[in-house]
Design a protein around this motif. Structure first.
Motif, short mmCIF file in Angstrom:
data_model
loop_
_atom_site.label_atom_id
_atom_site.label_comp_id
_atom_site.label_asym_id
_atom_site.label_seq_id
_atom_site.Cartn_x
_atom_site.Cartn_y
_atom_site.Cartn_z
N GLU A 172 -3.14 4.74 0.15
CA GLU A 172 -2.56 6.01 -0.30
C GLU A 172 -3.35 6.60 -1.46
N GLU A 173 -3.73 5.75 -2.41
CA GLU A 173 -4.49 6.23 -3.56
C GLU A 173 -5.88 6.71 -3.16
N GLU A 174 -6.50 6.02 -2.22
CA GLU A 174 -7.84 6.42 -1.78
C GLU A 174 -7.80 7.67 -0.92
N GLY A 175 -6.67 7.96 -0.32
CA GLY A 175 -6.58 9.07 0.59
C GLY A 175 -6.32 10.41 -0.07
N ILE A 176 -6.01 10.42 -1.35
CA ILE A 176 -5.74 11.68 -2.04
C ILE A 176 -7.05 12.43 -2.23
N VAL A 177 -7.06 13.68 -1.85
CA VAL A 177 -8.26 14.51 -1.95
C VAL A 177 -7.95 15.69 -2.86
N LEU A 178 -8.83 15.91 -3.82
CA LEU A 178 -8.69 17.06 -4.69
C LEU A 178 -9.63 18.14 -4.21
N ALA B 274 2.69 -3.80 1.32
CA ALA B 274 2.98 -2.74 0.36
C ALA B 274 1.78 -2.47 -0.54
N ALA B 275 1.08 -3.55 -0.96
CA ALA B 275 -0.10 -3.39 -1.81
C ALA B 275 -1.22 -2.66 -1.07
N VAL B 276 -1.46 -3.03 0.17
CA VAL B 276 -2.51 -2.39 0.96
C VAL B 276 -2.14 -0.93 1.22
N THR B 277 -0.88 -0.67 1.50
CA THR B 277 -0.43 0.70 1.75
C THR B 277 -0.65 1.57 0.52
N GLU B 278 -0.32 1.04 -0.64
CA GLU B 278 -0.50 1.79 -1.88
C GLU B 278 -1.99 2.06 -2.15
#
Length: 89
Positions: free
Chosen positions: A72-78, A65-69
């Motif tokens: 997920e945070e690194e994958g967000i692109v603005l 769960a920690a690795v997934t989170e």
């Protein structure tokens, strides 16, 4: 006049061969399903391939769960809409 080619149907021998082949495959399938699970469990017992214990399983789930989170945070692109190139209003 041209003679039309006709397809020959498989004869009685072909039907018998296919029937015997299917019967053999069915018999092998029955033996594998009935006999091999016992050998599989026995081999796993002696090889030590037991499933994870509850504590290890819970720790693995928490780490996952920690690795997934983190991913997920690194994958967000603005996106920056410079010069209104994107069709956004």
């Amino acid at each position: 006049m041209k003679k039309e080619k006709t397809l020959k149907r498989p004869g009685r021998v072909g039907f018998i061969l296919v029937s015997v082949l299917l019967a053999v495959v069915l018999a092998i399938n029955i033996v594998v399903v009935a006999v091999l699970p016992g050998y599989y469990n026995l081999a796993n017992h002696f090889l030590g391939n037991n499933q994870l214990k509850d504590e290890a399983s819970e720790a693995a789930k928490a780490e996952s769960a920690a690795v997934t989170e983190e991913i997920e945070e690194e994958g967000i692109v603005l996106l920056e809409n410079k010069n209104t190139t994107l069709p956004l209003t």
